[in-house]
Scaffold this active site. Structure first.
Site, PDB file in Angstrom:
ATOM      1  N   VAL A 285       0.845  -1.198   0.000  1.00 39.22           N
ATOM      2  CA  VAL A 285       0.000   0.000   0.000  1.00 39.22           C
ATOM      3  C   VAL A 285       0.876   1.242   0.000  1.00 39.22           C
ATOM      4  O   VAL A 285       0.626   2.218  -0.713  1.00 39.22           O
ATOM      5  CB  VAL A 285      -0.937   0.000   1.227  1.00 39.22           C
ATOM      6  CG1 VAL A 285      -1.664   1.330   1.331  1.00 39.22           C
ATOM      7  CG2 VAL A 285      -1.914  -1.148   1.146  1.00 39.22           C
ATOM      8  N   ALA A 286       1.940   1.196   0.803  1.00 34.11           N
ATOM      9  CA  ALA A 286       2.814   2.362   0.921  1.00 34.11           C
ATOM     10  C   ALA A 286       3.584   2.610  -0.371  1.00 34.11           C
ATOM     11  O   ALA A 286       3.905   3.737  -0.705  1.00 34.11           O
ATOM     12  CB  ALA A 286       3.792   2.157   2.065  1.00 34.11           C
ATOM     13  N   ASP A 332      -8.920  35.288 -32.724  1.00 30.79           N
ATOM     14  CA  ASP A 332      -9.706  36.193 -33.572  1.00 30.79           C
ATOM     15  C   ASP A 332      -9.336  37.608 -33.200  1.00 30.79           C
ATOM     16  O   ASP A 332      -8.910  37.852 -32.080  1.00 30.79           O
ATOM     17  CB  ASP A 332     -11.195  36.040 -33.264  1.00 30.79           C
ATOM     18  CG  ASP A 332     -11.784  34.814 -33.913  1.00 30.79           C
ATOM     19  OD1 ASP A 332     -11.183  34.331 -34.863  1.00 30.79           O
ATOM     20  OD2 ASP A 332     -12.835  34.359 -33.439  1.00 30.79           O
ATOM     21  N   ASP A 612     -15.841  31.990 -33.217  1.00 31.50           N
ATOM     22  CA  ASP A 612     -17.218  32.269 -32.800  1.00 31.50           C
ATOM     23  C   ASP A 612     -18.247  31.838 -33.835  1.00 31.50           C
ATOM     24  O   ASP A 612     -19.336  31.427 -33.496  1.00 31.50           O
ATOM     25  CB  ASP A 612     -17.394  33.745 -32.423  1.00 31.50           C
ATOM     26  CG  ASP A 612     -16.803  34.686 -33.473  1.00 31.50           C
ATOM     27  OD1 ASP A 612     -16.449  34.189 -34.556  1.00 31.50           O
ATOM     28  OD2 ASP A 612     -16.703  35.889 -33.209  1.00 31.50           O
ATOM     29  N   ASN A 706       1.594   6.461   5.279  1.00 34.81           N
ATOM     30  CA  ASN A 706       1.176   6.538   3.891  1.00 34.81           C
ATOM     31  C   ASN A 706      -0.178   7.191   3.690  1.00 34.81           C
ATOM     32  O   ASN A 706      -0.369   7.971   2.768  1.00 34.81           O
ATOM     33  CB  ASN A 706       1.153   5.137   3.294  1.00 34.81           C
ATOM     34  CG  ASN A 706       0.884   5.203   1.810  1.00 34.81           C
ATOM     35  OD1 ASN A 706       1.653   5.785   1.067  1.00 34.81           O
ATOM     36  ND2 ASN A 706      -0.240   4.641   1.397  1.00 34.81           N
TER      37      ASN A 706
END
Ligand code: ATP
Length: 874
Positions: A285-286, A332, A612, A706
């Site tokens: 897990v760590a 634009d 646009d 952890n």
């Protein structure tokens, strides 16, 4: 008024009868009537799948191999009598799941709120007044006004309109747009695809202007009938998440080896199986940063919320990340780099120049300016002085008003219209007053002039000879050179059945008008910011090259100016070759925009492109970051875009790029921090037996470090402000590794230091005859303190971690204070001592732990100083 009977064949009724049956007339429903109808028919929404229930989201947190292994190991420990460990493992897993659940919900809520900001709107006429409302508030009988680019918000019968075409592929599969009419059809049984006087929900108006009466809403619409339940649009993984996943998988492999080693080693030394198992799983897990993807999602979502607050609504999570790597912004001009507020400053008519800047009323120009009043879609309200419509048209209309050139009210009736398109760059109308007809045109002078063969003078039209043409061209250039947008007005008598698509010729040129549109305040500054940040800005505009070049110079954009016609002469390869040197693309069409994006992509650029118009959708889809205008843009462009600007402002794009950089930066910081902890924990456990020492941490301690200790500071990193010089560096390459080798080596160094110091403490304090519990408590505390200091290393690049920025993130300091408090509890509080197998530490022992923990920061600072020294002395 009773609600309309279901099953009415609306396409058979004529427009007047449709209006009558639905009780809306030409003025629309009253607000009260609309509210009453909404009560009875409900909201205009398509049914959506209900969101996943909370418990299912919570259970999802356990659908993870590691969590399940941890639970199994905890249970195994419980079975052999170690109930404390079991309870703690359960509690930690539960805590972890709750955290994951809370993060997922939070990200979901934030994304939901952003989606609501982009909810579809509709322009309706109720009780004679036009307004924009949320499309879900529409009811049968509402009068909806649509234009090209709008998504049809409900089913409706077309009762008025010009040249309406709709793309109905999403409903009927027909790929070509369908031409629509207001005429009634003569049969009941007409397939949907042939109901040419109806518009259907979720299809798109591709051309013209339309007024429709809503006949069905929500589930009663044709789309509602066929649509399976709509899935709330799922998001794929972002590139960064994918790379993190890859990293996670590699680490898992390494972790698997280490876990196997621990298992074998533990069993060989005769430790109880359940304990060894728990240690091995806790270590796994760590070692695996399984929380990374979730943290990334939350960090990105947080960034999206911040950006939305500043006027940039992100539609795709991945865009946040891509924004950070943007190397070219194509913008634009009109309305984005400029204010989009036009005023007529000067003109040329009746063979003379005219100044319109002051308050003086232009005299004698009534007939010269007449096309400005007739050929327009804008509306002026003389009572209030307010104007609605396109800024170019409004400016021309105001000029016509000042000059007394507006058409007599009620005299002219519109017979036909060719709406303005950015391809043709002109607009034409045909108006009749019963006796005569007039064809009026306005548009880009280079286009309009080609259609003219005479010039209006004081004494009437005279032929347009070569000399006059040259004089006019010189005028145009001269006005354009002063950054004015030039519009030509032209007209001629006509017959009522003229074809405006092909029959525009033989016109008389009436006037050239120069319109000023000032640059947006801040646009020049934003362009300068881009330059410093290694981002190139290109202006892409429909305007004339001279005007565009002049505006670009005002904004501080230097470089080559190229027109659409020049682009047509270039092959794609040639364009890709030259694209870097070109700064202004003038007189371009939407198709050119697609080519420009592709050329930039071919050169390896990450391109943001604004747009646009309806036809800009393809370019926006092609760009890495399509940016649509929220105010002036069409539904179709907004849907094609990755980002929508609520204020249409160029500076917002630059702000969003900066935000994208901050977010990517913070995710990288998080990875660095998390990874060095993982490496440290793994090395400590791995090296212990090689040094003849016991495993330094209990499984519970590993989980504590952890999950509980690392979580809060890691999350706090998401709130880190921009580091100094963030916008003075070139963009991070799209494929740049999250951790370059040099950084990886340093992380390994940090981890090694943590492991060696932790084991050193264990060895020193736990020597023969000494208190092993105390030694382990100290080793544990030292390891935790390493994390507290190492977070500062993770936050910076080559610069010192101790500058003013060290204090900048209050949340981080709170998190660190919280960790220290929790560690004190774990060490000094009786019940916690039983869980963690700890014992009280004295001030001297705490001081040693702090000093050792700080070494990771001090040594790194010394290394950086050493690197800087030769530079300082030279
Ligand atoms: P961008 O927003 O990309 O900078 P733009 O808005 O300047 O572009 P278009 O709207 O495509 O570009 O306009 C191109 C040209 O068409 C203008 O230079 C002008 O001469 C002309 N024009 C613009 N608006 C109208 C209009 N409403 N009617 C007639 N002609 C127009």
């Amino acid at each position: 008024m009773p609600p309309p009977e279901p099953g009415t064949f609306w396409h058979r009724l004529d427009a007047a009868e449709t209006r009558a049956r639905l009780g809306c007339g030409t003025e629309g429903l009253s607000e009260d009537e609309a509210a009453a109808r909404r009560q009875s028919v409900g909201f205009n929404r398509l049914p959506e799948k209900p969101p996943r229930p909370a418990w299912a989201v919570f259970l999802d947190q356990f659908r993870n191999l590691l969590t399940l292994m941890l639970l199994a190991a905890g249970l195994a420990a419980g079975l052999v009598g170690d109930t404390t460990d079991m309870v703690v493992v359960l509690a930690v897993t539960l805590f972890n799941a709750t955290l994951g659940y809370a993060q997922e919900r939070r990200a979901g809520r934030m994304l939901g709120a952003l989606k609501a900001m982009l909810a579809q709107k509709a322009r309706v006429r109720r009780a004679g007044t036009e307004s924009v409302i949320a499309a879900e508030g529409l009811v049968p009988g509402d009068l909806v006004l649509l234009k090209a680019g709008d998504r049809v918000p409900a089913d409706g019968r077309l009762v008025d309109g010009q040249d309406v075409e709709a793309d109905e592929a999403s409903l009927t599969g027909e790929s070509e747009p369908v031409a629509k009419t207001t005429q009634a059809l003569d049969r009941d049984a007409v397939p949907l695809a042939e109901r040419v006087n109806m518009l259907f929900m979720n299809t798109v108006v591709t051309r013209g202007r339309a007024e429709m009466v809503v006949t069905a809403t929500g589930p009663a619409t044709e789309m509602g009938k066929v649509a399976a339940l709509l899935d709330a649009a799922g998001e794929g993984q972002t590139p960064l998440q994918e790379r993190l996943d890859q990293l996670g998988r590699r680490l898992s492999l390494i972790a698997a080896v280490v876990v196997a080693f621990v298992l074998v080693q533990g069993l060989a030394t005769g430790e109880p199986l359940a304990q060894v198992l728990l240690t091995a799983v806790a270590l796994a897990v760590a070692a695996i940063p399984e929380g990374l993807p979730a943290v990334v999602t939350v960090t990105l979502a947080l960034g999206m919320v911040r950006m939305a607050g500043r006027g940039a609504v992100i539609r795709r999570l991945a865009a946040v990340e891509t924004l950070g790597s943007t190397s070219v912004i194509c913008s634009d001009k009109t309305g984005t780099l400029t204010l989009g507020r036009m005023t007529a400053l000067e003109g040329w008519a009746l063979e003379r120049a005219h100044a319109f800047a002051g308050d003086d009323r232009p005299v004698g120009l009534e007939s010269a300016l007449a096309p400005a009043g007739l050929c327009t879609e804008a509306r002026l309200n003389p009572a209030t002085g307010e104007a609605v419509g396109d800024p170019t048209e409004v400016a021309l209309l105001r000029l016509a008003e000042r000059a007394g050139a507006l058409p007599e009210p009620g005299r002219w009736r519109r017979l036909a219209e060719r709406p303005f398109s950015s391809d043709a760059k002109l607009m034409a109308t045909l108006d009749g007053d019963g006796a005569a007809c007039l064809l009026s045109v306005k548009g880009a002078p280079d286009r309009v002039l080609d259609l003219c063969d005479s010039l209006l003078t004081e004494t009437g039209p005279r032929p347009l000879d070569e000399e006059a043409r040259q004089a006019i061209a010189a005028r145009m250039e001269e006005m354009g050179g002063r950054a004015l947008r030039v519009i030509a007005l032209a007209a001629r008598p006509a017959s009522p059945d003229e074809d405006l698509a092909t029959g525009l010729k033989g016109l008389t040129l009436h006037a050239l008008i120069g319109l000023a549109d000032p640059p947006r305040p801040g646009a020049a500054q934003s362009i300068a910011t881009c330059r410093a940040a290694g981002i190139t800005v290109k202006m892409i505009t429909g305007d004339h090259r001279v005007t565009a070049g002049a505006v670009a110079r005002e904004l501080g954009l230097d470089g080559e100016v190229v027109s659409g016609a020049d682009l047509d002469c270039m092959s794609d390869a040639e364009l890709a070759e030259r694209v870097a040197a070109i700064t202004v693309f003038a007189r371009v069409t939407p198709e050119h925009k697609v080519r420009i994006v592709q050329a930039l992509k071919a050169r390896g650029h990450v391109t943001a492109m604004t747009g646009d118009g309806v036809n800009d959708a393809a370019a926006l889809r092609n760009a890495d970051i399509g940016v649509a205008m929220g105010r002036t843009g069409s539904d179709v462009t907004r849907e094609a875009a990755a980002m929508v600007l609520t204020g249409d402002d160029f500076s917002t794009v630059v702000g969003a790029v900066r935000e994208g950089r901050i977010i990517t930066d913070n995710i990288v910081k998080f990875v660095r921090f998390q990874l060095s902890t993982n490496i440290g924990a793994l090395l400590a456990v791995l090296l212990a037996p090689l040094c003849g020492l016991p495993v330094p941490f209990s499984p519970i301690q590993i989980l504590w470090v952890n999950i509980i200790m690392d979580g809060p500071p890691a999350m706090a990193l998401a709130f880190d402000p921009a580091r100094r010089g963030l916008m003075e560096q070139p963009p991070r390459g799209r494929d740049a590794p999250i951790l370059p080798l040099s950084r990886l080596a340093r992380l390994f160094g940090f981890g090694l230091l943590m492991a060696l110091c932790t084991l050193g403490v264990l060895w020193w304090e736990g020597g023969a005859g000494q208190d092993m519990v105390r030694a382990r408590t100290m080793a544990f505390t030292t390891f935790v303190l390493f994390q507290v200091f190492n977070v500062f290393n993770a936050r910076v690049g080559a610069e010192s971690a101790l500058g003013a920025a060290a204090l900048a993130n209050g949340k981080l300091w709170t998190a660190l204070a919280g960790i220290l408090a929790l560690q004190a509890v774990a060490v000094h509080w009786g019940p916690a001592q039983a869980l963690f197998h700890t014992t009280d530490l004295g001030p001297a022992e705490w001081a040693i732990a702090v000093a050792l923990g700080a070494s990771v920061l001090v040594l790194e600072e010394m290394r950086k100083l050493a690197l800087r020294l030769p530079r300082l002395s030279s």
